[in-house]
Design a protein around this motif. Structure first.
Motif, PDB file in Angstrom:
ATOM      1  N   UNK A  46      33.518  69.248  21.046  1.00  0.00           N
ATOM      2  CA  UNK A  46      33.530  67.864  21.526  1.00  0.00           C
ATOM      3  C   UNK A  46      33.163  66.902  20.395  1.00  0.00           C
ATOM      4  N   UNK A  47      32.079  67.216  19.699  1.00  0.00           N
ATOM      5  CA  UNK A  47      31.646  66.368  18.585  1.00  0.00           C
ATOM      6  C   UNK A  47      32.661  66.447  17.444  1.00  0.00           C
ATOM      7  N   UNK A  48      33.210  67.632  17.208  1.00  0.00           N
ATOM      8  CA  UNK A  48      34.222  67.781  16.165  1.00  0.00           C
ATOM      9  C   UNK A  48      35.446  66.915  16.423  1.00  0.00           C
ATOM     10  N   UNK A  49      35.899  66.877  17.659  1.00  0.00           N
ATOM     11  CA  UNK A  49      37.062  66.047  17.976  1.00  0.00           C
ATOM     12  C   UNK A  49      36.748  64.563  17.815  1.00  0.00           C
ATOM     13  N   UNK A  50      35.501  64.173  18.148  1.00  0.00           N
ATOM     14  CA  UNK A  50      35.112  62.768  17.950  1.00  0.00           C
ATOM     15  C   UNK A  50      35.141  62.412  16.471  1.00  0.00           C
ATOM     16  N   UNK A 203      21.347  66.361   9.937  1.00  0.00           N
ATOM     17  CA  UNK A 203      22.364  66.546  10.979  1.00  0.00           C
ATOM     18  C   UNK A 203      23.393  67.581  10.527  1.00  0.00           C
ATOM     19  N   UNK A 204      23.903  68.402  11.449  1.00  0.00           N
ATOM     20  CA  UNK A 204      24.817  69.472  11.044  1.00  0.00           C
ATOM     21  C   UNK A 204      26.119  68.940  10.464  1.00  0.00           C
ATOM     22  N   UNK A 205      26.730  69.776   9.649  1.00  0.00           N
ATOM     23  CA  UNK A 205      27.986  69.424   8.982  1.00  0.00           C
ATOM     24  C   UNK A 205      29.177  69.771   9.872  1.00  0.00           C
ATOM     25  N   UNK A 206      30.328  69.272   9.486  1.00  0.00           N
ATOM     26  CA  UNK A 206      31.563  69.574  10.206  1.00  0.00           C
ATOM     27  C   UNK A 206      32.548  70.248   9.257  1.00  0.00           C
ATOM     28  N   UNK A 207      33.471  70.978   9.849  1.00  0.00           N
ATOM     29  CA  UNK A 207      34.524  71.668   9.098  1.00  0.00           C
ATOM     30  C   UNK A 207      35.873  71.345   9.715  1.00  0.00           C
ATOM     31  N   UNK A 242      42.145  79.395  17.235  1.00  0.00           N
ATOM     32  CA  UNK A 242      41.961  78.010  16.845  1.00  0.00           C
ATOM     33  C   UNK A 242      40.687  77.766  16.056  1.00  0.00           C
ATOM     34  N   UNK A 243      40.189  76.543  16.160  1.00  0.00           N
ATOM     35  CA  UNK A 243      39.047  76.114  15.350  1.00  0.00           C
ATOM     36  C   UNK A 243      37.761  76.816  15.769  1.00  0.00           C
ATOM     37  N   UNK A 244      37.717  77.403  16.957  1.00  0.00           N
ATOM     38  CA  UNK A 244      36.496  78.089  17.398  1.00  0.00           C
ATOM     39  C   UNK A 244      36.123  79.251  16.486  1.00  0.00           C
ATOM     40  N   UNK A 245      37.074  79.807  15.748  1.00  0.00           N
ATOM     41  CA  UNK A 245      36.747  80.910  14.846  1.00  0.00           C
ATOM     42  C   UNK A 245      35.823  80.453  13.712  1.00  0.00           C
ATOM     43  N   UNK A 246      35.733  79.140  13.494  1.00  0.00           N
ATOM     44  CA  UNK A 246      34.856  78.602  12.446  1.00  0.00           C
ATOM     45  C   UNK A 246      33.421  78.438  12.919  1.00  0.00           C
ATOM     46  N   UNK A 247      33.159  78.703  14.198  1.00  0.00           N
ATOM     47  CA  UNK A 247      31.794  78.615  14.694  1.00  0.00           C
ATOM     48  C   UNK A 247      31.004  79.841  14.239  1.00  0.00           C
ATOM     49  N   UNK A 248      29.697  79.687  14.139  1.00  0.00           N
ATOM     50  CA  UNK A 248      28.878  80.807  13.675  1.00  0.00           C
ATOM     51  C   UNK A 248      27.846  81.159  14.751  1.00  0.00           C
ATOM     52  N   UNK A 249      26.584  80.803  14.526  1.00  0.00           N
ATOM     53  CA  UNK A 249      25.547  81.143  15.487  1.00  0.00           C
ATOM     54  C   UNK A 249      25.327  80.059  16.513  1.00  0.00           C
ATOM     55  N   UNK A 250      24.268  80.216  17.284  1.00  0.00           N
ATOM     56  CA  UNK A 250      23.933  79.254  18.328  1.00  0.00           C
ATOM     57  C   UNK A 250      23.711  77.876  17.711  1.00  0.00           C
ATOM     58  N   UNK A 251      24.435  76.856  18.158  1.00  0.00           N
ATOM     59  CA  UNK A 251      24.335  75.530  17.530  1.00  0.00           C
ATOM     60  C   UNK A 251      23.019  74.837  17.853  1.00  0.00           C
ATOM     61  N   UNK A 252      22.554  73.960  16.965  1.00  0.00           N
ATOM     62  CA  UNK A 252      21.314  73.202  17.201  1.00  0.00           C
ATOM     63  C   UNK A 252      21.580  72.059  18.166  1.00  0.00           C
ATOM     64  N   UNK A 253      21.252  72.279  19.417  1.00  0.00           N
ATOM     65  CA  UNK A 253      21.677  71.376  20.485  1.00  0.00           C
ATOM     66  C   UNK A 253      21.214  69.941  20.280  1.00  0.00           C
ATOM     67  N   UNK A 254      19.930  69.730  20.020  1.00  0.00           N
ATOM     68  CA  UNK A 254      19.429  68.361  19.945  1.00  0.00           C
ATOM     69  C   UNK A 254      20.020  67.612  18.762  1.00  0.00           C
ATOM     70  N   UNK A 255      20.254  68.308  17.655  1.00  0.00           N
ATOM     71  CA  UNK A 255      20.923  67.666  16.519  1.00  0.00           C
ATOM     72  C   UNK A 255      22.355  67.295  16.873  1.00  0.00           C
ATOM     73  N   UNK A 256      23.034  68.166  17.619  1.00  0.00           N
ATOM     74  CA  UNK A 256      24.396  67.849  18.055  1.00  0.00           C
ATOM     75  C   UNK A 256      24.405  66.657  19.003  1.00  0.00           C
ATOM     76  N   UNK A 257      23.427  66.607  19.901  1.00  0.00           N
ATOM     77  CA  UNK A 257      23.332  65.477  20.830  1.00  0.00           C
ATOM     78  C   UNK A 257      23.128  64.171  20.070  1.00  0.00           C
ATOM     79  N   UNK A 258      22.241  64.207  19.061  1.00  0.00           N
ATOM     80  CA  UNK A 258      21.988  62.995  18.271  1.00  0.00           C
ATOM     81  C   UNK A 258      23.239  62.561  17.520  1.00  0.00           C
ATOM     82  N   UNK A 259      23.959  63.513  16.939  1.00  0.00           N
ATOM     83  CA  UNK A 259      25.189  63.174  16.215  1.00  0.00           C
ATOM     84  C   UNK A 259      26.240  62.627  17.170  1.00  0.00           C
ATOM     85  N   UNK A 260      26.389  63.271  18.323  1.00  0.00           N
ATOM     86  CA  UNK A 260      27.365  62.802  19.309  1.00  0.00           C
ATOM     87  C   UNK A 260      27.050  61.376  19.749  1.00  0.00           C
TER      88      UNK A 260
END
Length: 371
Positions: A46-50, A203-207, A242-260
């Protein structure tokens, strides 16, 4: 006056309310069920598409896997080299951000490739001279020191003509400049979430992985969230579609929420409007600086022409770190880079023309006192 958003953007005023909402209404009552009931599992996409809307990327090509910019760049560069296994060279500009240089050096050692480190002027010549042997080129559209632009489309086309894969570092461009990744046929790109995107410290990076490459790209970091069936807990890695293959471990939720949360106003404004306002602010600063202290314009390290520079200006200033601290005491936040650069960033959503006028006045005053 916050004029260093190219280093760390400030939070939105209501960020704490958004984080409290997620903690109090999702995490606290539902705990692990929040991954399924509240869309947490989908948030990296969701954040990646934004972010993709700001980068000129169609949905399904950008993901925020939860890694640092360094880790994400490593993932992209190794993957790019694997797409050209038979080619022994890796190309990067000498003026690249230090992390990019460090990662390139590490990947070259790891994969037994030879690293070509070329000046900005020598980059194209290296492509011509060694193109058939270059596996990948690591490039940035904005020089992090001077703000000088490198055009993404023509550079990517030259790399492709040589058969090389492109890896773009968009950290100093995303959210302030159009990058048009799809139209420019970019292969892979990375960037951080904490500069102009305003996702907060660390904040986490994007690919970005172009859709045409997703079926064949072989990313070295294979985490369980990138598995085709993550909850099957299989001992063997099978990459997701698709792009989901670029995911790794459990994402940092609160950092993702802040970025979103930070992306909302940016995506509503649109990258073209953001870019126009950025140029208006930077041009206005040069006008104000020239009127207040004509000598300042002679200290400009950035291109004077707006079309040739990114979201920030740089000035050659003696004792730049001292000037930075003196300006901070006067309420003007910008940053310095060794040995003698002051960088002034013009984030379009929260910097006003009035603030730019004040900043130019304060900078001129501090420099006049130091002479």
């Amino acid at each position: 006056m916050h004029l260093n958003g190219n280093s760390l953007g400030p939070p939105r005023a209501d960020l704490l309310g958004e984080l409290e909402r997620v903690v109090d209404r999702q995490w606290a009552p539902r705990q692990v069920q929040g991954w399924f009931a509240d869309g947490w599992l989908d948030l990296p996409r969701t954040v990646g598409d934004a972010i993709g809307t700001l980068l000129g990327a169609r949905p399904g090509q950008v993901v925020v896997a939860g890694e640092t910019t360094s880790t994400t760049l490593f993932n992209a560069v190794v993957a790019a080299c694997r797409l050209r296994e038979e080619r022994p060279l890796l190309l990067i500009e000498a003026g690249a951000f230090p992390t990019d240089l460090y990662i390139a050096q590490s990947v070259a050692r790891l994969l037994g490739r030879r690293l070509l480190v070329e000046s900005a002027a020598g980059f194209d010549s290296a492509l011509q001279a060694h193109g058939s042997r270059i596996a990948a080129a690591i490039v940035a559209p904005v020089d992090f020191r001077t703000g000088e632009l490198r055009e993404i489309g023509p550079t990517t086309a030259r790399c492709h003509a040589a058969g090389a894969v492109t890896v773009w570092d968009l950290s100093h461009a995303a959210g302030v400049l159009p990058t048009d990744l799809d139209d420019n046929r970019v292969d892979l790109a990375v960037g951080c979430g904490y500069k102009y995107l305003g996702g907060g410290p660390g904040a986490p990076a994007y690919l970005y992985v172009a859709e045409r490459l997703q079926p064949t790209v072989d990313l070295p970091l294979s985490g369980w969230h990138g598995h085709a069936a993550p909850f099957a807990m299989s001992p063997d890695f099978v990459p997701a579609d698709g792009i989901d293959r670029a995911r790794t471990g459990t994402p940092p939720l609160l950092s993702l929420v802040a970025l979103h949360h930070a992306l909302g106003p940016l995506t509503r404004a649109g990258i073209e409007a953001l870019s126009r306002r950025n140029r208006s602010l930077s041009d206005f600063f040069l006008t104000c600086a020239g009127e207040r202290s004509p000598r300042l314009l002679g200290q400009l390290a950035s291109p004077g022409e707006a079309a040739r520079r990114g979201g920030h200006l740089a000035l050659n200033v003696p004792d730049a770190a001292k000037v930075e601290h003196e300006l901070a005491d006067r309420g003007v936040l910008l940053d310095s880079r060794p040995p003698d650069l002051i960088r002034i960033a013009f984030a379009p959503l929260y910097v006003s023309h009035v603030q730019v006028w004040h900043a130019a006045r304060e900078l001129a005053h501090v420099l006049e006192r130091s002479r």
